[in-house]
Design an enzyme around this catalytic site. Structure first.
Site, mmCIF file in Angstrom:
data_model
loop_
_atom_site.group_PDB
_atom_site.id
_atom_site.type_symbol
_atom_site.label_atom_id
_atom_site.label_comp_id
_atom_site.label_asym_id
_atom_site.label_seq_id
_atom_site.Cartn_x
_atom_site.Cartn_y
_atom_site.Cartn_z
ATOM 1 N N PRO A 93 0.785 -1.239 0.000
ATOM 2 C CG PRO A 93 0.058 -0.922 2.191
ATOM 3 C CD PRO A 93 0.761 -1.919 1.301
ATOM 4 C CG ASP A 149 0.940 0.343 -11.006
ATOM 5 O OD1 ASP A 149 1.087 0.024 -12.200
ATOM 6 O OD2 ASP A 149 0.270 -0.331 -10.201
ATOM 7 C CE LYS A 166 -2.850 0.966 -16.868
ATOM 8 N NZ LYS A 166 -3.526 -0.342 -16.827
ATOM 9 N N GLY A 179 1.139 -1.372 -7.358
ATOM 10 C CA GLY A 179 0.652 -1.053 -6.030
ATOM 11 C C GLY A 179 -0.227 -2.154 -5.478
ATOM 12 N N GLY A 180 -0.144 -2.386 -4.170
ATOM 13 C CA GLY A 180 -0.950 -3.432 -3.558
ATOM 14 C C GLY A 180 -0.496 -4.805 -3.998
ATOM 15 C CG ASP A 181 -1.769 -9.384 -4.666
ATOM 16 O OD1 ASP A 181 -0.915 -10.036 -4.053
ATOM 17 O OD2 ASP A 181 -2.401 -9.831 -5.644
ATOM 18 C CB THR A 228 -4.360 -6.507 -1.325
ATOM 19 O OG1 THR A 228 -5.229 -5.784 -2.210
ATOM 20 C CG2 THR A 228 -5.147 -6.892 -0.099
ATOM 21 C CG MET A 278 -9.658 2.183 -8.152
ATOM 22 S SD MET A 278 -9.445 1.119 -9.614
ATOM 23 C CE MET A 278 -10.323 -0.368 -9.094
#
Length: 252
Positions: free
Chosen positions: A14, A37, A59, A90-92, A120, A171
């Site tokens: 995270p 990312d 993105k 990022g995360g998983d 995650t 999101m």
């Protein structure tokens, strides 16, 4: 036959570099090319070797540096040229990270893939905010959904949140009004408690709380920005945001 490189789909967690796995840290420190990312913390990227080529494929909702198909092609192209690639996500990689699409593209081109799981965002955010996603007295079911996807209004979320359940929405900042309206239309009480966690596991983390009906106003009033997660359910009312923020600042 020329050597084919390996694509490593690596979860960066995270935000806090201390939350990377040992495998992730070792790969990052050895890779000559890192495709990452846009929301990866600078402290995580600083773990790459000094001569590594860092390629951002950031993105956002309105703009992509590269479309997903071109990211897939980039990974395949580099691997077929004999280079090992760390795809840092990022995360998983396999939880709302589109890692599945990238793995499929590599497999189709004959490129070997290794997936390195990460903490995650849902687990990292909940832990940083000290919100138990499950609790013997609060929730025995957890659901993860994307709040920004095609056909959001047509999806049926009935049963994903409510008594004994926790709903984690990725999101969802931009679509907060639609999310609140949707959940209440599907039968969830307007008074259901929730927490919005911004910049989880980072020094700038914030936790804001309120009832479901106030979610749109909460996001607008507090000017919540991505990355942020929305956690809905009784578990969010079991901890104190002030104590959480104090603990995070003390740790940093």
């Amino acid at each position: 036959m020329s050597r084919i490189g390996t694509v490593y789909l690596v979860g960066a967690g995270p935000g806090d570099p201390d939350l990377l796995t040992l495998r992730a840290a070792r790969l990052l420190g050895a890779a000559k090319i890192v495709v990452h990312d846009g929301l990866i913390e600078p402290a995580v990227l600083a773990m790459a070797r000094p001569d590594a080529k860092l390629v951002s494929v950031a993105k956002s909702r309105a703009r992509h540096t590269l479309p997903q198909e071109e990211i897939n092609a980039l990974l395949v192209r580099e691997a077929l040229a004999g280079r090992d690639v760390v795809r840092l996500k990022g995360g998983d990689p396999f939880v709302f990270g589109r890692g599945g699409e990238e793995a499929e593209a590599c497999h189709a081109a004959g490129v070997p893939v290794e997936v390195v799981p990460g903490v995650t965002s849902a687990l990292g955010a909940a832990a940083a905010a000290q919100i138990p996603l499950t609790h013997r007295e609060g929730a025995s079911i957890v659901s993860f959904v994307a709040g920004q996807c095609k056909g959001l209004t047509e999806q049926n979320w009935a049963g994903l949140a409510g008594k004994g359940r926790t709903l984690v929405i990725y999101m969802g900042v931009k679509t907060a009004p639609q999310i609140a309206e949707k959940l209440m239309a599907d039968g969830l009480s307007p008074e259901t408690p929730l927490a919005v966690i911004e910049n989880a596991a980072r020094p700038s983390m914030r936790v804001v709380r309120g009832p479901l009906a106030a979610l749109p106003d909460l996001v607008e009033r507090e000017r919540v920005k991505s990355p942020a997660l929305i956690i809905i359910g009784d578990v969010t009312a079991r901890t104190d945001a002030v104590v959480t923020q104090f603990a995070l600042e003390a740790h940093s």
